[in-house]
Design a protein around this motif. Structure first.
Motif, PDB file in Angstrom:
ATOM      1  N   VAL A 189     -10.809  -8.997  -1.168  1.00 18.11           N
ATOM      2  CA  VAL A 189     -10.963  -7.708  -0.486  1.00 18.11           C
ATOM      3  C   VAL A 189     -11.256  -6.642  -1.533  1.00 18.11           C
ATOM      4  N   MET A 190     -12.365  -5.942  -1.352  1.00 20.63           N
ATOM      5  CA  MET A 190     -12.808  -4.918  -2.309  1.00 20.63           C
ATOM      6  C   MET A 190     -12.820  -3.570  -1.605  1.00 20.63           C
ATOM      7  N   PRO A 191     -11.748  -2.774  -1.721  1.00 21.72           N
ATOM      8  CA  PRO A 191     -11.634  -1.522  -0.975  1.00 21.72           C
ATOM      9  C   PRO A 191     -12.287  -0.344  -1.684  1.00 21.72           C
ATOM     10  N   ASP A 192     -12.516   0.712  -0.925  1.00 21.32           N
ATOM     11  CA  ASP A 192     -12.954   1.974  -1.501  1.00 21.32           C
ATOM     12  C   ASP A 192     -11.719   2.761  -1.933  1.00 21.32           C
ATOM     13  N   GLY A 193     -11.703   3.177  -3.199  1.00 21.08           N
ATOM     14  CA  GLY A 193     -10.580   3.966  -3.705  1.00 21.08           C
ATOM     15  C   GLY A 193     -10.957   5.380  -4.097  1.00 21.08           C
ATOM     16  N   GLY A 194     -12.174   5.814  -3.715  1.00 20.05           N
ATOM     17  CA  GLY A 194     -12.608   7.151  -4.078  1.00 20.05           C
ATOM     18  C   GLY A 194     -12.520   7.392  -5.576  1.00 20.05           C
ATOM     19  N   ARG A 195     -12.111   8.600  -5.948  1.00 23.17           N
ATOM     20  CA  ARG A 195     -11.847   8.938  -7.345  1.00 23.17           C
ATOM     21  C   ARG A 195     -10.358   9.245  -7.544  1.00 23.17           C
ATOM     22  N   GLY A 196      -9.526   8.629  -6.707  1.00 25.87           N
ATOM     23  CA  GLY A 196      -8.125   9.023  -6.642  1.00 25.87           C
ATOM     24  C   GLY A 196      -7.160   8.256  -7.502  1.00 25.87           C
ATOM     25  N   PHE A 197      -7.635   7.366  -8.379  1.00 22.65           N
ATOM     26  CA  PHE A 197      -6.765   6.563  -9.237  1.00 22.65           C
ATOM     27  C   PHE A 197      -5.709   5.790  -8.438  1.00 22.65           C
ATOM     28  N   TYR A 198      -6.023   5.515  -7.177  1.00 20.20           N
ATOM     29  CA  TYR A 198      -5.127   4.719  -6.337  1.00 20.20           C
ATOM     30  C   TYR A 198      -3.721   5.327  -6.304  1.00 20.20           C
ATOM     31  N   CYS A 199      -3.700   6.659  -6.248  1.00 25.43           N
ATOM     32  CA  CYS A 199      -2.453   7.417  -6.160  1.00 25.43           C
ATOM     33  C   CYS A 199      -2.425   8.214  -4.855  1.00 25.43           C
ATOM     34  N   ASP A 200      -1.242   8.522  -4.381  1.00 23.97           N
ATOM     35  CA  ASP A 200      -1.072   9.496  -3.306  1.00 23.97           C
ATOM     36  C   ASP A 200      -1.006  10.869  -3.946  1.00 23.97           C
ATOM     37  N   ALA A 201      -2.056  11.656  -3.751  1.00 25.18           N
ATOM     38  CA  ALA A 201      -2.171  12.927  -4.444  1.00 25.18           C
ATOM     39  C   ALA A 201      -1.125  13.929  -3.970  1.00 25.18           C
ATOM     40  N   TRP A 225      -4.617   7.727  -1.552  1.00 23.41           N
ATOM     41  CA  TRP A 225      -5.327   6.472  -1.783  1.00 23.41           C
ATOM     42  C   TRP A 225      -4.382   5.291  -1.965  1.00 23.41           C
ATOM     43  N   GLU A 226      -3.202   5.502  -2.508  1.00 19.93           N
ATOM     44  CA  GLU A 226      -2.242   4.394  -2.628  1.00 19.93           C
ATOM     45  C   GLU A 226      -1.814   3.912  -1.255  1.00 19.93           C
ATOM     46  N   SER A 227      -1.394   4.828  -0.406  1.00 20.37           N
ATOM     47  CA  SER A 227      -0.953   4.442   0.936  1.00 20.37           C
ATOM     48  C   SER A 227      -2.085   3.863   1.767  1.00 20.37           C
ATOM     49  N   SER A 228      -3.307   4.313   1.510  1.00 18.97           N
ATOM     50  CA  SER A 228      -4.428   3.768   2.277  1.00 18.97           C
ATOM     51  C   SER A 228      -4.578   2.268   2.043  1.00 18.97           C
ATOM     52  N   LEU A 229      -4.221   1.815   0.833  1.00 15.58           N
ATOM     53  CA  LEU A 229      -4.292   0.387   0.531  1.00 15.58           C
ATOM     54  C   LEU A 229      -3.016  -0.330   0.967  1.00 15.58           C
ATOM     55  N   VAL A 230      -1.881   0.226   0.573  1.00 14.97           N
ATOM     56  CA  VAL A 230      -0.607  -0.467   0.796  1.00 14.97           C
ATOM     57  C   VAL A 230      -0.174  -0.415   2.255  1.00 14.97           C
ATOM     58  N   ALA A 231      -0.274   0.749   2.883  1.00 16.78           N
ATOM     59  CA  ALA A 231       0.246   0.923   4.241  1.00 16.78           C
ATOM     60  C   ALA A 231      -0.787   0.667   5.323  1.00 16.78           C
ATOM     61  N   ASP A 232      -2.074   0.850   4.994  1.00 14.91           N
ATOM     62  CA  ASP A 232      -3.109   0.705   6.013  1.00 14.91           C
ATOM     63  C   ASP A 232      -3.897  -0.600   5.860  1.00 14.91           C
ATOM     64  N   LEU A 233      -4.514  -0.803   4.687  1.00 10.85           N
ATOM     65  CA  LEU A 233      -5.444  -1.914   4.538  1.00 10.85           C
ATOM     66  C   LEU A 233      -4.762  -3.275   4.537  1.00 10.85           C
ATOM     67  N   ILE A 234      -3.691  -3.426   3.771  1.00  8.72           N
ATOM     68  CA  ILE A 234      -3.038  -4.738   3.704  1.00  8.72           C
ATOM     69  C   ILE A 234      -2.574  -5.209   5.086  1.00  8.72           C
ATOM     70  N   PRO A 235      -1.865  -4.394   5.872  1.00 11.79           N
ATOM     71  CA  PRO A 235      -1.495  -4.864   7.215  1.00 11.79           C
ATOM     72  C   PRO A 235      -2.698  -5.153   8.103  1.00 11.79           C
ATOM     73  N   TYR A 236      -3.776  -4.376   7.936  1.00  8.70           N
ATOM     74  CA  TYR A 236      -4.976  -4.598   8.730  1.00  8.70           C
ATOM     75  C   TYR A 236      -5.622  -5.939   8.384  1.00  8.70           C
ATOM     76  N   VAL A 237      -5.738  -6.231   7.098  1.00 10.65           N
ATOM     77  CA  VAL A 237      -6.308  -7.515   6.667  1.00 10.65           C
ATOM     78  C   VAL A 237      -5.448  -8.673   7.175  1.00 10.65           C
ATOM     79  N   ASP A 238      -4.127  -8.531   7.075  1.00 14.27           N
ATOM     80  CA  ASP A 238      -3.231  -9.595   7.530  1.00 14.27           C
ATOM     81  C   ASP A 238      -3.315  -9.798   9.045  1.00 14.27           C
ATOM     82  N   ALA A 239      -3.609  -8.724   9.781  1.00 11.17           N
ATOM     83  CA  ALA A 239      -3.730  -8.840  11.242  1.00 11.17           C
ATOM     84  C   ALA A 239      -5.056  -9.467  11.660  1.00 11.17           C
TER      85      ALA A 239
END
Length: 256
Positions: free
Chosen positions: A66-78, A84-98
């Motif tokens: 899985v290759m996500p878009d992370g913008g320019r946010g350093f994968y942090c919650d600004a 961007w951190e929560s977008s991967l951990v809280a949104d994308l991972i559960p979506y992929v698993d579903a």
């Protein structure tokens, strides 16, 4: 293999975003572990497909990439900006698993990336050790958030722009905080530690940052892999050495 682009709404970002996904061949049986592969500062979710042979390297493996878009946010919650951190951990991972037949446990997930994404992969694995069994970094910006963002007037023009962009994201003095991989590594007990692999080119401008982080791991007695190879901060290097990262993850996922 099959390649799909997943466009979805991220609650954490408050906007639509996307990721590219490589799926194993039909003849392979799941559930499949997942490798989250992160891009660098100037790119997006399509770059690993466009600039490397990642699809060819994972062909035949029982592995979803899985290759996500992370913008320019350093994968942090600004602090001021996008999560961007929560977008991967809280949104994308559960979506992929579903959506896909995944091995939806720590033992079934790994993460890696280059430059900004190398930092992001290590930071996220250390911050969420319950989610990832292993992480790797190529040419990672591993001292990001370990060093203060010096006031813009004290820096050259590029550094001024960098400080202006990222002070609202992580604060002017993020060292020791929740996005500092040095502090995160120090805070984990040995039984919590994900497996780590770090590599960097000997002519890369981030070489010292990588050496500093590895020295910190050694001071903690944190087992890890580290290699330096000839090369600079460019795609020829990353296309070559992502193959060693894949071998590392295959061992830790137990699919080799």
């Amino acid at each position: 293999m099959a390649l799909c682009e997943l466009k979805y709404f991220s609650k954490s970002l408050g906007k639509a975003t996307a990721c590219d996904i490589l799926l194993p061949e039909e003849k392979l049986e799941g559930p499949f572990p997942v490798f989250y592969l992160l891009h660098g500062l100037s790119d997006d979710h399509t770059i690993w497909q466009r600039r490397t042979s990642i699809e060819r390297y994972v062909a035949g493996l029982p592995l979803i990439v899985v290759m996500p878009d992370g913008g320019r946010g350093f994968y942090c919650d600004a602090q001021q900006g996008m999560a961007w951190e929560s977008s991967l951990v809280a949104d994308l991972i559960p979506y992929v698993d579903a959506l896909f037949h995944t091995k939806a446990t720590r033992a079934g997930r790994c993460i890696g990336g280059l430059s900004m994404g190398g930092y992001g992969a290590v930071k996220l694995a250390l911050k969420h050790p319950d989610l990832f069994c292993s992480a790797n970094s190529h040419s990672g910006a591993l001292t990001f958030c370990h060093e203060p963002l010096v006031p813009a007037e004290a820096k050259d023009e590029w550094a001024k722009r960098f400080a202006e962009e990222y002070s609202p994201v992580v604060g002017e003095h993020p060292e020791g905080g929740p996005n500092d991989p040095f502090a995160l590594a120090a805070g984990l007990s040995p039984d919590q530690r994900p497996a780590l692999r770090v590599d960097c080119g000997t002519e890369d401008f981030l070489l010292q940052a990588n050496r500093d982080f590895v020295a910190h791991l050694e001071s903690l007695g944190y087992a890890h892999e580290y290699q330096e190879f000839p090369g600079t901060h460019e795609w020829g290097y990353w296309d070559l050495h992502v193959q060693e990262a894949l071998a590392f993850h295959v061992r830790n996922l137990g699919i080799g």
